[in-house]
Design a protein around this motif. Structure first.
Motif, PDB file in Angstrom:
ATOM      1  N   ILE A  78       5.041 -11.849  12.120  1.00 21.32           N
ATOM      2  CA  ILE A  78       4.322 -10.588  12.291  1.00 21.32           C
ATOM      3  C   ILE A  78       5.218  -9.643  13.077  1.00 21.32           C
ATOM      4  O   ILE A  78       5.725  -9.997  14.144  1.00 21.32           O
ATOM      5  N   GLU A 102       2.348  -9.342   2.570  1.00 16.50           N
ATOM      6  CA  GLU A 102       1.160  -8.564   2.884  1.00 16.50           C
ATOM      7  C   GLU A 102       1.130  -8.233   4.374  1.00 16.50           C
ATOM      8  O   GLU A 102       1.360  -9.100   5.215  1.00 16.50           O
ATOM      9  N   ARG A 103       0.853  -6.988   4.691  1.00 14.94           N
ATOM     10  CA  ARG A 103       0.727  -6.597   6.096  1.00 14.94           C
ATOM     11  C   ARG A 103      -0.735  -6.727   6.529  1.00 14.94           C
ATOM     12  O   ARG A 103      -1.563  -5.870   6.258  1.00 14.94           O
ATOM     13  N   ARG A 104      -1.037  -7.818   7.205  1.00 11.71           N
ATOM     14  CA  ARG A 104      -2.424  -8.103   7.579  1.00 11.71           C
ATOM     15  C   ARG A 104      -2.796  -7.507   8.922  1.00 11.71           C
ATOM     16  O   ARG A 104      -3.972  -7.290   9.193  1.00 11.71           O
ATOM     17  N   TYR A 105      -1.806  -7.290   9.797  1.00 13.87           N
ATOM     18  CA  TYR A 105      -2.094  -6.835  11.154  1.00 13.87           C
ATOM     19  C   TYR A 105      -1.188  -5.669  11.535  1.00 13.87           C
ATOM     20  O   TYR A 105      -0.006  -5.664  11.214  1.00 13.87           O
ATOM     21  N   LYS A 106      -1.764  -4.709  12.231  1.00 14.27           N
ATOM     22  CA  LYS A 106      -1.006  -3.588  12.791  1.00 14.27           C
ATOM     23  C   LYS A 106      -1.069  -3.698  14.310  1.00 14.27           C
ATOM     24  O   LYS A 106      -2.122  -3.518  14.904  1.00 14.27           O
ATOM     25  N   TYR A 142       7.353  -4.078   4.798  1.00 13.23           N
ATOM     26  CA  TYR A 142       6.470  -5.151   4.340  1.00 13.23           C
ATOM     27  C   TYR A 142       6.434  -5.194   2.818  1.00 13.23           C
ATOM     28  O   TYR A 142       6.494  -6.272   2.202  1.00 13.23           O
ATOM     29  N   THR A 189      -4.536  -3.617  15.564  1.00 12.34           N
ATOM     30  CA  THR A 189      -5.137  -4.920  15.792  1.00 12.34           C
ATOM     31  C   THR A 189      -5.038  -5.327  17.261  1.00 12.34           C
ATOM     32  O   THR A 189      -3.998  -5.137  17.894  1.00 12.34           O
TER      33      THR A 189
END
Length: 228
Positions: free
Chosen positions: A55, A95-99, A89, A126
């Motif tokens: 991440i 996949e970008r799941r968290y910012k 990404y 996030t």
């Protein structure tokens, strides 16, 4: 024994890949924070990090002191890096799941602090699950109620510079056992700050192996960061 959630700031540079490879070899999966202009210059390294499943969060575009900027300038620093991260990404096929966002110098923006917290919440950033972090300075600073990713312990290896700190002094500080700041002996969790700096590598080659290796030898337990 405390659990260490490791974060690494100021990627990507020439140390980032060997540092990350070493951490992964030890079973440690950090969260890393990128400076936008460095990512633009070292884009392939950023893609390497993302393809390893790490991440990567936003650490602004130029790493300024946010308390010296207007609110509009602060937001521009964040948004410019966001655009680059979205592209990276996508290019990495991940996949970008968290910012995530970490303020440069851990400075939350001075008089714009509350407006920046509101901006981060409103724009889908996030929150790290820091409910296990009990360090008094972390809780006392209200960091557990804010959206940005702060830290409860700064290893401060970036101070390994001529006339400042030696790596031996950094190790001694790790072993000091200060209550509430002991990342080896405390109960609970610590959100730990480390850096990818070629300047530190030049002064103390293999600094990340020396410091992280010392923590492992002392029995430190590293755990993945979780998100709320």
């Amino acid at each position: 024994m405390s659990k260490i959630m490791l974060t690494v700031d100021d990627i990507p540079d020439c140390v980032t890949i060997p540092l990350l490879d070493y951490l992964l070899e030890q079973g440690i999966r950090p969260v890393m924070f990128t400076i936008g202009e460095l990512a633009e210059e070292n884009y392939d390294t950023l893609l390497y990090v993302l393809k390893k499943g790490i991440i990567v969060g936003n650490h602004s575009w130029t790493h300024p002191d946010f308390s010296t900027l207007s609110l509009e300038e602060c937001i521009s620093e964040i948004e410019k890096t966001e655009k680059l991260l979205d592209k990276a990404y996508k290019d990495a096929g991940v996949e970008r799941r968290y910012k995530l966002f970490r303020f440069p110098f851990l400075n939350k923006g001075g008089e714009n602090k509350e407006k920046l917290q509101e901006y981060l919440r409103d724009h889908g950033f996030t929150k790290v699950d820091d409910r296990g972090v009990t360090a008094p300075e972390y809780i006392g600073g209200n960091n557990n109620n804010e959206i940005d990713t702060f830290c409860s312990y700064d290893i401060m290896e970036y101070m390994i510079r001529p006339g400042e700190k030696t790596i031996e002094e950094i190790i001694d500080r790790l072993d000091s056992g200060t209550p509430g700041q002991d990342i080896i002996g405390d109960e609970g969790e610590h959100l730990v700050l480390f850096h990818s700096h070629h300047e530190t590598e030049a002064e103390a080659p293999g600094y990340y192996k020396t410091i992280i290796g010392h923590l492992l030898e002392r029995g430190a337990e590293f755990t993945d960061l979780k998100m709320l």
